[in-house]
Design an enzyme around this catalytic site. Structure first.
Site, PDB file in Angstrom:
ATOM      1  N   ASP A  17       0.857  -1.167   0.000  1.00  0.00           N
ATOM      2  CA  ASP A  17       0.000   0.000   0.000  1.00  0.00           C
ATOM      3  C   ASP A  17       0.911   1.241   0.000  1.00  0.00           C
ATOM      4  O   ASP A  17       2.133   1.145   0.087  1.00  0.00           O
ATOM      5  CB  ASP A  17      -0.942  -0.023   1.228  1.00  0.00           C
ATOM      6  CG  ASP A  17      -2.168   0.840   0.997  1.00  0.00           C
ATOM      7  OD1 ASP A  17      -3.208   0.590   1.632  1.00  0.00           O
ATOM      8  OD2 ASP A  17      -2.093   1.754   0.153  1.00  0.00           O
TER       9      ASP A  17
HETATM   10  C1  GLC Z   1      -4.315   4.278  -0.036  1.00  0.00           C
HETATM   11  C2  GLC Z   1      -5.227   3.147   0.343  1.00  0.00           C
HETATM   12  C3  GLC Z   1      -5.364   2.098  -0.715  1.00  0.00           C
HETATM   13  C4  GLC Z   1      -5.247   2.744  -2.084  1.00  0.00           C
HETATM   14  C5  GLC Z   1      -3.836   3.275  -2.221  1.00  0.00           C
HETATM   15  C6  GLC Z   1      -3.591   3.947  -3.563  1.00  0.00           C
HETATM   16  O1  GLC Z   1      -3.572   4.718   1.039  1.00  0.00           O
HETATM   17  O2  GLC Z   1      -4.996   2.493   1.569  1.00  0.00           O
HETATM   18  O3  GLC Z   1      -6.634   1.464  -0.516  1.00  0.00           O
HETATM   19  O4  GLC Z   1      -5.536   1.789  -3.083  1.00  0.00           O
HETATM   20  O5  GLC Z   1      -3.506   4.180  -1.175  1.00  0.00           O
HETATM   21  O6  GLC Z   1      -4.366   5.114  -3.657  1.00  0.00           O
END
Ligand code: GLC
Length: 740
Positions: free
Chosen positions: A264
């Site tokens: 993430d």
């Molecule tokens: C965010 C979220 C995740 C998302 C990613 C990209 O922090 O936790 O769900 O897909 O970043 O935006």
């Protein structure tokens, strides 16, 4: 490209190219000057940029075509980039939030929405969506419940698998036009943070993790999701992104996931503040050893792996395996033959927000609404005979799309007022805001700061609303939480409506007894005050671009509400976490909490939620006959049939979601008092009856026993068939030992 050619491409790549493949550029690099902007601040050189493997949150066929064209020209082996983004509940045609979609209890509907989202996003040049989110949730304080499919593993799994099919297509041929690679998230257990506080610690026993939290992820993996994203949280003191046991032994070896594992946002670099990595080198080693292929938005891999290989701190083969999985994904998408895939301005103009897509969004919204209360048949409204005052901050509000809808445009939304006035111009309908969405002076911390409207005359707004309410036959109060009060980073310790809205509610009830409430929210709220006084409550969630049209049709009876809660509504935040599939305890209790002490209960509130999982009313009534079992003995290699007759005893057509629950009365470990094992939607005309049957098999009775073996155990089982998790008719059967 044949796999052999992929292997030889890998063997030709330099170490720079390989570590570049593992880096995902954040979007703001492209929204700024690549020479002086954030890339430089992050210390990324132009040479490093030209070998990066993917980027996220950049959209648009033309923009992505230009980026891709320049990238493959610059890249030493002309390897195309992957373009990824959060297409959570639609791209430009924004559907109801996933929590609302799960309340349809209709996986095929969710699949259709995902398929439309994929066709729009693919036309905009995207290859991957960071969806479905299959985190099981039991805590309404957590803002991201809005992205989930609720508290039940079975329903969550069905919805996650349906969305994977919708994005990737039934055959998982990612090279097909309109296909988008699905990224399952957030692995694992992100929905169980302590205190409901986002990013917080998660402690789950192996049994609870395996029994309750992994099944929904497993269904998405079985459906073929091409990527998985690590979760921010620790699981039993080890951050998922560094959790070798979780990622290699469970995800890959046991759950058989063989796709790309992406971190993430900056989760690799966050291993340092987690306190598990002293520096970036340690963070890089931990994540790579855990099997994380792509470092999203942080340059930890990019800046450290090459040196660590040279110092023999990292085995280059780990990098090779990661790069190969990424190249394989690009190959599955057909990017080596066509690096622009489906990006097409012509298709963008044709598909985005087209009538058919809007129609699907309206259909989905209608089916996602949950009618929680409807005293004396308050709803539907009678447009010929009644004047209705629509009052509240959501009476004419464009913010209906939830917090993960930044590729949509709030102006695309049809507000409640627009929906009513356009669909029913002849209706006597009047509108007033009444109060702001959030308490005066409150700043909303969304993706963009929303300062309080200074020019809002509170008293004037309230007086206008009260005058309108006095004159109207009925009042519909449109209340709820600001869309940025749910979603990522939006945990709340109080889950009530803002006091300004509650004040409006009571003031209106004082001048007109005929008040119904529509709720616009991203999580179950504590609505006890509303439930005590309102004649009707319709849960609309955050219904997306067609919210106003869908609501108008349901409020005036041209469509009937049929949604069922996929997440329990607590009476108060003190009951949270609260969910239907709980254990009995040694001192189970239900009933009047004031009458006893030494049971598993509270002094000051019942154990039961205000509205349970599976609950929802319609504009008609349904009667259930006694449950019938064709045998009270189940042989492991056979099945038994449980059935009820359902009758529409009301005066309007309606759709009932008949639910099957099982309870293992006694086993080698304690088992939930109920588990959803099936459901069936039946649409019946007034007076019509239908027999609804479920086949119960031994496989449905399996669980992780005292030795963590996935087995069923002979003994007595209870079966319930009914309209929700707290009612229904009951039967009993015995699973006997296998004859063999
Ligand atoms: C965010 C979220 C995740 C998302 C990613 C990209 O922090 O936790 O769900 O897909 O970043 O935006």
């Amino acid at each position: 490209m044949e796999q052999q050619k992929l292997m030889s491409l890998l063997s030709d790549m330099s170490l720079d190219e390989k570590t570049g493949e593992l880096f995902q550029i954040p979007s703001y690099f492209f929204n700024n000057d690549m020479v002086t902007g954030p890339a430089v601040e992050m210390g990324i050189t132009p040479e490093e940029l030209r070998v990066c493997g993917s980027c996220l949150s950049v959209i648009g066929a033309r923009k992505l075509r230009d980026i891709q064209k320049a990238h493959i020209q610059r890249h030493p082996h002309h390897i195309p980039m992957l373009f990824m983004a959060d297409i959570i509940n639609g791209y430009r045609t924004v559907f109801p939030i996933p929590l609302a979609q799960s309340c349809t209890f209709d996986p095929a509907l969710a699949e259709k929405c995902a398929s439309i989202a994929a066709s729009e996003a693919a036309a905009a040049g995207l290859h991957v969506t960071f969806s479905p989110m299959a985190d099981l949730v039991r805590d309404a304080r957590w803002g991201r419940v809005m992205e989930s499919a609720g508290e039940d593993p079975y329903l969550s799994g069905l919805m996650a698998a349906a969305m994977v099919r919708g994005y990737q297509g039934e055959d998982n041929d990612l090279s097909k036009k309109g296909a988008l690679a699905a990224c399952l998230k957030h692995f694992a257990g992100y929905g169980a943070p302590e205190g409901g506080r986002d990013y917080n610690t998660v402690e789950l026993s192996e049994r609870t993790l395996t029994e309750d939290y992994l099944p929904a992820y497993q269904k998405a993996i079985d459906a073929g999701c091409a990527l998985v994203m690590t979760s921010f949280n620790t699981l039993n003191r080890i951050p998922s992104t560094a959790n070798r046991h979780l990622m290699r032994e469970i995800l890959r070896d046991k759950m058989l996931f063989d796709g790309v594992l992406i971190s993430d946002w900056c989760a690799v670099s966050e291993l340092i503040p987690h306190g598990i990595a002293a520096d970036e080198k340690e963070a890089a080693a931990l994540a790579l050893n855990a099997g994380v292929d792509i470092d999203m938005a942080s340059p930890v891999y990019l800046k450290n792996l090459k040196g660590m290989v040279k110092q023999k701190l990292i085995d280059e083969r780990l990098i090779d395996e990661a790069v190969l999985r990424i190249l394989t994904l690009k190959n599955r998408l057909g990017l080596f033959e066509n690096p622009y895939k489906d990006g097409s301005e012509e298709d963008e103009n044709k598909l985005l927000l087209c009538t058919a897509h809007r129609q699907q969004a309206r259909d989905c919204a209608e089916k996602s609404f949950v009618l929680l209360k409807n005293e004396d048949g308050f709803l539907p409204l009678n447009r010929e005979k009644e004047s209705v005052a629509f009052i509240g901050p959501f009476a004419d509000n464009l913010l209906l799309s939830g917090s993960w809808s930044f590729f949509g445009d709030d102006k695309d939304c049809v507000t409640l007022k627009e929906g009513v006035t356009r669909s029913y111009p002849e209706a006597a309908a009047f509108f007033a805001q009444g109060c702001p969405t959030v308490n005066p002076g409150t700043e909303v911390l969304g993706f963009q700061k929303v300062p309080p409207k200074e020019d809002f005359d509170l008293q004037d707004a309230l007086d206008t609303a009260i005058q309108l309410a006095r004159k109207a036959d009925r009042v519909i109060l449109a209340l709820g939480e600001h869309r940025d009060y749910s979603g990522e980073g939006a945990s709340r310790t109080h889950i009530t409506l803002p006091s300004c809205q509650l004040e409006l509610f009571h003031k209106i009830c004082e001048v007109n007894p005929n008040v119904g409430v529509i709720l616009f929210n991203g999580r179950p709220l504590d609505i006890c005050e509303i439930a005590q006084r309102a004649k009707a409550i319709l849960e609309a969630w955050l219904p997306g671009v067609e919210g106003g049209n869908a609501l108008a049709r349901v409020l005036y009876g041209d469509a009937s509400p049929s949604g069922r809660l996929s997440m329990s509504f607590p009476r108060c935040v003190g009951q949270v976490p609260i969910y239907y599939n709980h254990m009995s305890t040694g001192r189970p209790f239900s009933g009047d909490y004031r009458t006893t002490r030494y049971n598993s209960k509270y002094l000051d509130a019942p154990n039961e939620p205000l509205y349970p999982f599976g609950y929802g009313l319609t504009y008609t009534d349904f009667a259930y006959s006694k449950l019938c079992l064709d045998s009270d003995v189940l042989h492991p290699d056979d099945g038994i049939c449980a059935s009820v007759e359902v009758t529409n005893t009301g005066t309007r057509p309606g759709t009932e979601t008949v639910q099957l629950y099982l309870h293992d009365v006694s086993a080698s470990v304690t088992r939930p008092v109920r588990e959803l094992k099936g459901f069936c939607k039946v649409s019946l005309k007034p007076g019509e009856s239908r027999r609804v049957s479920f086949r119960i098999t031994e496989e449905m009775l399996r669980f992780y026993d005292i030795h963590m073996n996935y087995v069923s155990e002979p003994g007595q089982f209870e079966v319930f068939i009914g309209p929700d998790s707290a009612s229904g008719s009951k039967g009993v059967f015995t699973l006997v030992q296998s004859d063999t």
